[in-house]
Structure formats: structure tokens, C-alpha cells
Design a protein around this motif. Structure first.
Motif, PDB file in Angstrom:
ATOM      1  N   UNK A 242      66.182  35.161  79.379  1.00  0.00           N
ATOM      2  CA  UNK A 242      65.242  36.088  78.766  1.00  0.00           C
ATOM      3  C   UNK A 242      63.929  35.387  78.409  1.00  0.00           C
ATOM      4  N   UNK A 243      64.015  34.127  77.978  1.00  0.00           N
ATOM      5  CA  UNK A 243      62.800  33.387  77.667  1.00  0.00           C
ATOM      6  C   UNK A 243      61.963  33.150  78.921  1.00  0.00           C
ATOM      7  N   UNK A 244      62.635  32.870  80.038  1.00  0.00           N
ATOM      8  CA  UNK A 244      61.926  32.699  81.307  1.00  0.00           C
ATOM      9  C   UNK A 244      61.235  34.004  81.705  1.00  0.00           C
ATOM     10  N   UNK A 245      61.921  35.127  81.531  1.00  0.00           N
ATOM     11  CA  UNK A 245      61.317  36.428  81.833  1.00  0.00           C
ATOM     12  C   UNK A 245      60.103  36.693  80.944  1.00  0.00           C
ATOM     13  N   UNK A 246      60.194  36.273  79.680  1.00  0.00           N
ATOM     14  CA  UNK A 246      59.041  36.435  78.789  1.00  0.00           C
ATOM     15  C   UNK A 246      57.838  35.643  79.286  1.00  0.00           C
ATOM     16  N   UNK A 247      58.079  34.410  79.752  1.00  0.00           N
ATOM     17  CA  UNK A 247      56.998  33.582  80.276  1.00  0.00           C
ATOM     18  C   UNK A 247      56.357  34.231  81.500  1.00  0.00           C
ATOM     19  N   UNK A 248      57.188  34.788  82.378  1.00  0.00           N
ATOM     20  CA  UNK A 248      56.665  35.451  83.567  1.00  0.00           C
ATOM     21  C   UNK A 248      55.808  36.659  83.187  1.00  0.00           C
ATOM     22  N   UNK A 249      56.245  37.403  82.203  1.00  0.00           N
ATOM     23  CA  UNK A 249      55.463  38.556  81.747  1.00  0.00           C
ATOM     24  C   UNK A 249      54.148  38.114  81.115  1.00  0.00           C
ATOM     25  N   UNK A 250      54.172  36.983  80.401  1.00  0.00           N
ATOM     26  CA  UNK A 250      52.938  36.465  79.820  1.00  0.00           C
ATOM     27  C   UNK A 250      51.940  36.095  80.912  1.00  0.00           C
ATOM     28  N   UNK A 251      52.442  35.436  81.981  1.00  0.00           N
ATOM     29  CA  UNK A 251      51.558  35.072  83.092  1.00  0.00           C
ATOM     30  C   UNK A 251      50.979  36.314  83.755  1.00  0.00           C
ATOM     31  N   UNK A 253      50.459  39.208  82.370  1.00  0.00           N
ATOM     32  CA  UNK A 253      49.472  39.796  81.463  1.00  0.00           C
ATOM     33  C   UNK A 253      48.159  39.014  81.493  1.00  0.00           C
ATOM     34  N   UNK A 254      48.262  37.683  81.537  1.00  0.00           N
ATOM     35  CA  UNK A 254      47.054  36.863  81.587  1.00  0.00           C
ATOM     36  C   UNK A 254      46.278  37.128  82.878  1.00  0.00           C
ATOM     37  N   UNK A 255      47.000  37.206  83.995  1.00  0.00           N
ATOM     38  CA  UNK A 255      46.337  37.483  85.272  1.00  0.00           C
ATOM     39  C   UNK A 255      45.652  38.835  85.249  1.00  0.00           C
ATOM     40  N   UNK A 257      44.547  40.394  82.622  1.00  0.00           N
ATOM     41  CA  UNK A 257      43.385  40.334  81.742  1.00  0.00           C
ATOM     42  C   UNK A 257      42.197  39.669  82.435  1.00  0.00           C
ATOM     43  N   UNK A 258      42.471  38.603  83.236  1.00  0.00           N
ATOM     44  CA  UNK A 258      41.401  37.916  83.956  1.00  0.00           C
ATOM     45  C   UNK A 258      40.755  38.853  84.969  1.00  0.00           C
ATOM     46  N   UNK A 259      41.598  39.584  85.705  1.00  0.00           N
ATOM     47  CA  UNK A 259      41.076  40.522  86.705  1.00  0.00           C
ATOM     48  C   UNK A 259      40.274  41.630  86.033  1.00  0.00           C
ATOM     49  N   UNK A 260      40.794  42.135  84.926  1.00  0.00           N
ATOM     50  CA  UNK A 260      40.085  43.189  84.217  1.00  0.00           C
ATOM     51  C   UNK A 260      38.771  42.695  83.629  1.00  0.00           C
ATOM     52  N   UNK A 261      38.734  41.416  83.215  1.00  0.00           N
ATOM     53  CA  UNK A 261      37.511  40.877  82.621  1.00  0.00           C
ATOM     54  C   UNK A 261      36.390  40.770  83.647  1.00  0.00           C
ATOM     55  N   UNK A 262      36.758  40.609  84.920  1.00  0.00           N
ATOM     56  CA  UNK A 262      35.729  40.562  85.964  1.00  0.00           C
ATOM     57  C   UNK A 262      35.021  41.896  86.048  1.00  0.00           C
ATOM     58  N   UNK A 263      35.796  42.960  85.925  1.00  0.00           N
ATOM     59  CA  UNK A 263      35.220  44.297  85.879  1.00  0.00           C
ATOM     60  C   UNK A 263      34.503  44.686  87.152  1.00  0.00           C
ATOM     61  N   UNK A 264      33.259  45.116  86.979  1.00  0.00           N
ATOM     62  CA  UNK A 264      32.503  45.609  88.119  1.00  0.00           C
ATOM     63  C   UNK A 264      32.080  44.491  89.055  1.00  0.00           C
TER      64      UNK A 264
END
Length: 340
Positions: A242-251, A253-255, A257-264
Motif C-alpha cells: 500500500x505504501x508503494x501504491x501511495x508513492x506511485x499516486x504521488x508521482x 499527481x506531481x506529473x 500538476x507539472x503538465x497543468x502548470x504549463x497550461x496554454x
């Protein structure tokens, strides 16, 4: 009003004009001077608390109240209505049921009985919340006037008389016990039963079913919040999984957020890349057009002929005819003749 005006020695219209000419600042000052009224709310008392005991002692239970009297608001005293249940994982369905009981008649004093753990585990099965948690959940419901702990499963005459209960509120579904098919049957026969309606799709069983269905999600969430594997009753291997799955979900989410931050800017980058690629293709095509190829081929042929045919030696006559020149060009060079 006239006496006050005459005592002050002023005409009524002058007093009115004085009120109209009052400045807004004076009104604001007077408003600020008034003390602020604070609302104060208390939880419902338990049945053995002083407030509940006093309300019970002040009730004249010798005055029996019929259903018609209670419904028409003709009861000589507050109508004491009793509702009971497990109230596990107290939710909106419970609150709606208690609101129905509280609003059934005018001037109701609502007593809510909550069964203890021992009785519920025997009659219904294991609960999520323990008895103290369930008592306090009901205690803080706005519709409740009194909470009775260790409520019985059935309602004897002694219990009704001791708590001075006029009506019992519950949904109209038969509830069985070891001695009867419906514990509310005798109350219905006496006209002391007050039916309430259940909220469809909302129950403690539904909530538990949702938790079981999304078990993995809640386990991962609680591990992330700091709960140990022992507290969640899972093995060491499951904890690591479950901890490994949490880490994968964090990655993930980070990806995201990075894509969304690029925006237009993503669209701009794609458009620029397309323009550059088109320009590169066009330039490449221009290099290999038919006219260009012919020019390149002819230039290459002339250079090759010049390399293979060195300039001829000067002749005796300065004026050499063009025919002689053509013959000399057509003839192979001397060196080539010797080779052949």
C-alpha cells in the motif's frame, strides 16, 4: 405620547423635525453602544442529569394526553415523546428521524434512548462506534431534549411510567425479539405509537458497505496519515504494498500538476514545432526540385569534361577555324590515345 410632549414644552411637529434632523453618525454611535447578544447552545442532558430529572419531576403524568389532544395542541403540558435506536455512525437519516419525532406535535419534549454495546451485539451484531461515542453523537443533535443511556430493547409498562412517556416514535417496520414478532405491537394497540419515515438510501449498513467496497483506498489513506499496520490490522507485506501504491499516486499527481502548470504553453510549443517541421520539409523539397537537379547535373558534367580535357597547345596560325576546333575537341587527347 401627548403628555410627554406637553411636559417637554414642545409641539409635536417640532419633535418630529428634530428626529428627522438627527445625524447618521449619532445613530451609528447609539448602535455601537448596544451590547452584542451572544447565542449560547448546550447539548442535551442525560436522563440522570439535574436538568432532565427536574423536567421529569415537574411533569404531571396523571394527566393522560390523547393523540388528538397532542395533534391539536390542546395538551395541558409538554408531550413527552420517546425515540430509540442504535444510532451507530450517526448520520442524516438519524437526524431526519429525530426531527420528525420532534415536529410531530406542538410543544414536544423529545427523549432519545440509545442501547448499550452488550445489548446491540446480542440483538443486531457488532457496531462501529462504541456506546459512549453513540451516546455523545445523539447528545449533540439539535432536536434532542434528553438522552437515555442503556435503553431497553422492549418497552415495559414500568419503563414507560418511570420515564413518563406519552408516545414512542419509530419507523413502522416490525422489530422482533425472543418473545414477540413486533416489539412495538403493544404500543400500536394502545395508540401510543408515533410512526416515522426512514430516509431511503441512507443507513449505517450502507455506509459500512461503502467502506468495505473501497477498503484499499481507505487503508492507503490512513497509512499515509501515519497509522501503523498493527492499528489497521494488516500484514507487513500489505503495508509495503500500500505504501508503494501511495508513492506511485504521488508521482502521478506531481506529473499532472507539472503538465497543468504549463497550461496554454503546451499549445504554443506544439504549434511552433509544427511550423518548424513544415519549414524544414519545404527547404528539403526545394533542394531536390527537377530544375535544381538539372542545373546541378549540367554543372557537374562541365566540371568533369574540363578535368578530363586540358587546354590544347597553340597552333601556327593564330586564326584557327571553328571546324578545326571542333575536330580537335572530338578527337581524344593524345595521352588517352597512347593508353588505348
Amino acid at each position: 405620547m401627548l403628555d410627554i410632549q406637553q411636559q417637554n414644552g414642545e409641539a409635536p411637529h417640532k419633535i418630529m423635525s428634530r428626529k428627522r434632523t438627527r445625524s447618521r453618525s449619532e445613530e451609528n454611535i447609539n448602535t455601537k453602544i448596544q451590547p452584542l447578544m451572544m447565542s449560547y447552545c448546550q447539548p442535551a442532558p442525560f436522563s440522570d442529569d439535574e436538568a432532565a430529572v427536574r423536567a421529569r419531576e415537574e411533569c404531571d403524568y396523571t394527566q393522560k394526553i390523547t393523540y388528538e389532544q397532542a395533534l391539536n395542541g390542546e395538551a395541558p403540558r409538554p408531550v413527552r415523546v420517546y425515540a430509540d435506536g442504535a444510532y451507530d455512525l450517526f448520520h442524516q437519516g438519524h437526524a431526519r428521524q429525530l426531527r420528525q419525532a420532534k415536529n410531530a406535535f406542538p410543544n414536544i419534549y423529545l427523549i432519545v434512548g440509545v442501547c448499550n454495546d452488550e445489548l446491540l451485539h446480542k440483538m443486531k451484531g457488532r457496531t462501529v462506534m462504541d456506546e459512549d461515542e453513540r451516546y455523545n453523537s445523539v447528545k449533540h443533535c439539535r432536536y434532542v431534549d434528553e438522552v437515555l443511556r442503556n435503553a431497553p430493547w422492549e418497552h415495559s409498562e414500568e419503563f414507560l411510567t418511570e420515564n413518563k412517556i406519552d408516545f414512542v416514535a419509530h419507523d413502522d417496520i416490525p422489530y422482533s425479539s425472543e418473545t414477540t414478532d413486533d416489539i412495538y405491537g403493544p404500543l400500536k394497540a394502545k395508540g401510543m405509537f408515533l410512526p416515522t419515515t426512514r430516509t431511503e438510501g441512507v443507513s449505517t449498513s450502507d455506509i459500512v458497505a461503502r467502506i468495505v467496497r473501497d477498503y484499499d483506498i481507505y487503508i492507503r489513506r490512513n497509512l499515509q496519515r501515519g497509522y501503523s499496520a498493527k492499528e489497521l490490522n494488516i500484514s507487513y507485506l500489505k503495508e509495503k504494498k500500500y505504501k508503494f501504491q501511495n508513492k506511485m499516486h504521488e508521482l502521478k499527481d506531481k506529473s499532472k500538476r507539472v503538465i497543468d502548470s504549463i497550461g496554454e504553453r503546451r499549445d504554443d510549443l506544439i504549434n511552433k514545432w509544427e511550423e518548424k517541421s513544415k519549414e524544414l520539409v519545404e527547404n528539403f523539397k526545394l533542394l531536390f526540385e527537377p530544375a535544381k537537379l538539372r542545373t546541378i547535373f549540367s554543372e557537374s558534367r562541365d566540371k568533369l569534361l574540363k578535368a578530363l580535357t586540358p587546354p590544347g597547345s597553340p597552333t601556327e596560325s593564330a586564326s584557327t577555324s571553328s571546324e578545326d576546333v571542333e575536330e580537335e575537341i572530338d578527337e581524344p587527347p593524345r595521352k588517352l590515345r597512347r593508353i588505348y
